[in-house]
Scaffold this active site. Structure first.
Site, PDB file in Angstrom:
ATOM      1  N   ASP A   1       6.359  -6.913  -8.381  1.00  0.00           N
ATOM      2  CA  ASP A   1       5.256  -5.993  -8.700  1.00  0.00           C
ATOM      3  C   ASP A   1       4.432  -6.462  -9.900  1.00  0.00           C
ATOM      4  O   ASP A   1       3.829  -5.651 -10.597  1.00  0.00           O
ATOM      5  CB  ASP A   1       5.780  -4.570  -8.962  1.00  0.00           C
ATOM      6  CG  ASP A   1       6.655  -4.055  -7.837  1.00  0.00           C
ATOM      7  OD1 ASP A   1       6.197  -4.080  -6.685  1.00  0.00           O
ATOM      8  OD2 ASP A   1       7.797  -3.643  -8.111  1.00  0.00           O
TER       9      ASP A   1
ATOM     10  N   HIS B   1       2.278  -6.123  -1.446  1.00  0.00           N
ATOM     11  CA  HIS B   1       1.273  -6.601  -2.384  1.00  0.00           C
ATOM     12  C   HIS B   1      -0.063  -5.946  -2.063  1.00  0.00           C
ATOM     13  O   HIS B   1      -0.413  -5.732  -0.906  1.00  0.00           O
ATOM     14  CB  HIS B   1       1.160  -8.134  -2.397  1.00  0.00           C
ATOM     15  CG  HIS B   1       1.125  -8.776  -1.051  1.00  0.00           C
ATOM     16  ND1 HIS B   1       2.264  -9.053  -0.331  1.00  0.00           N
ATOM     17  CD2 HIS B   1       0.093  -9.197  -0.282  1.00  0.00           C
ATOM     18  CE1 HIS B   1       1.936  -9.630   0.818  1.00  0.00           C
ATOM     19  NE2 HIS B   1       0.625  -9.718   0.874  1.00  0.00           N
TER      20      HIS B   1
END
Length: 430
Positions: free
Chosen positions: A13, A41
């Protein structure tokens, strides 16, 4: 021959999708080399958010080839769904290529993932229940089903029948769970295979031919170094190798063809799921960072744990992944804080250490040693150069580079492409 690897340097992340998308503008081939649809993503294009889990970020460049390499475990159901999502958004996928050697995630992998996690009770590792671990287990046990097998009706039926019989015995005898139906799985997943057949090929040939022809190839990692099965916080890790070394195994490209490794990190730290996190914040500062940074998992939706920037973690990532350049994201999230902190070392039982211990018991006893810097109040989301940053923000960025020991090539002050600022072109320096 020009190649760049993008790796996450924390627990995932970090904004790899954004940086991959940014670097993709100058690449001709973009490839994923490990992981599966457990990694989400987010890419922002002209103010519009696109959330992907399996297909490489380069898919948004129709003139470039996007590759799902042999090291990725592919859930055909998720892949078909993601393809449909892109088509509905007007994005072409004619430029997608999928390795025929990639392994397939099937319903029994997902069911086993859930059952194993439930059985751990308080010792859960926080898996996304996407079947990733069980699929890699089958791969290592040499009983996995590959994309090439999925496309052959007879071979798929034979291998599915054998594997499902074994898994159903496990479900019934060990977990007292409902067995799965062969016919339903075979019919559904063979159909998925036919839907993706047009994209399937030997991607190692595509990648090596591109490199041999002098084309620019970008390799995109999923998760982060601290989730690597060998170098991460084991057992609170993923089942593959996000480190840069995973490229050679997961793509079929030799190590001599890798030129640069870009490590992506945030100006603070976040983590989804359980596991060690020495700089984790439990106060109002942590809550503020979580809300301002929208720290909720792309795949799970779970609130992410957040903490101060940890240079011990970053130096570990630099070392084991051979990072040559750093991309620093989300500096804007820290705006408005009176002070910002960087962990420079740990206190372990009264001893100062600057390495990341392998022992979970030692990690529990590690206390972060902080260096405190003055914060900044200005809105920096419109900043377009390092000189435009407030002095305190500029000093923070520079200090991170010094502590990690890697030059910063780009820094970001927001999620948009235009909010990524170049200090040094990675491609030009090769």
């Amino acid at each position: 021959m020009t190649s760049v690897v993008v790796v996450g340097t924390q627990w995932g992340d970090e904004g790899k999708g954004k940086i991959t998308d940014f670097l993709s503008a100058d690449a001709e081939v973009i490839a994923r080399y490990q992981g599966g649809d457990n990694a989400g993503h987010t890419i922002v294009i002209d103010g519009k958010k696109f959330k992907l889990h399996l297909i490489p970020s380069g898919i948004f460049f129709p003139q470039k080839i996007s590759v799902i390499g042999n090291g990725v475990v592919v859930n055909p159901k998720s892949l078909v769904k993601e393809l449909a999502y892109l088509h509905d958004e007007g994005v072409t996928t004619d430029n997608l290529r999928i390795s025929d050697r990639a392994h397939v995630i099937l319903p029994y992998h997902i069911q086993l993932d859930q059952l194993q996690e439930d059985a751990k009770g308080d010792n859960k590792i926080g898996t996304t229940i996407k079947g990733i671990g069980p699929a890699y287990m089958d791969k290592a046990a040499r009983v996995g089903i590959r994309i090439a097998d999925l496309l052959d009706k007879d071979i798929f039926a034979e291998r599915l029948r054998i594997n499902l019989a074994e898994k159903n015995r496990l479900f019934e005898k060990m977990y007292d769970s409902t067995p799965l139906d062969f016919d339903a799985i075979f019919e559904e997943y063979y159909a998925y295979g036919q839907e993706i057949k047009q994209y399937v090929t030997d991607t190692s040939v595509i990648l090596n031919d591109a490199l041999d022809a002098g084309k620019r190839v970008l390799f995109e990692g999923a998760q982060g170094v601290m989730l690597d099965i060998d170098q991460g916080t084991y057992p609170f890790v993923t089942s593959s190798n996000p480190v840069a070394g995973g490229v050679t195994i997961g793509s079929g490209v030799g190590p001599s063809k890798i030129n640069k490794v870009v490590g992506v990190c945030k100006a603070y730290t976040s983590r989804v799921g359980d596991g060690p996190f020495p700089t984790e914040l439990f106060d109002e500062v942590g809550e503020r960072i979580r809300e301002v940074g929208h720290e909720y998992g792309t795949t799970t939706g779970r609130p992410r744990r957040v903490g101060w920037f940890d240079s011990v973690v970053m130096r570990h990532s630099r070392r084991v992944s051979g990072i040559t350049n750093l991309s620093l994201n989300s500096i804007d999230v820290l705006s408005g804080l009176d002070a910002v902190k960087i962990c420079v070392a740990y206190d372990l039982d009264g001893e100062r250490i600057d390495y990341y211990p392998a022992s979970l018991e030692q990690l529990k006893r590690c206390k972060p040693i902080y260096e405190e810097l003055p914060g900044w109040q200005e809105d920096i989301t419109g900043v377009r150069s390092l000189d435009e940053l407030p002095e305190n923000a500029r000093n923070y960025v520079r200090r991170i580079g010094e502590l990690v020991g890697v030059r910063i090539s780009t820094f970001s002050v927001g999620p948009g492409r235009e909010q990524t600022n170049i200090l040094e072109s990675v491609w030009a320096s090769i």
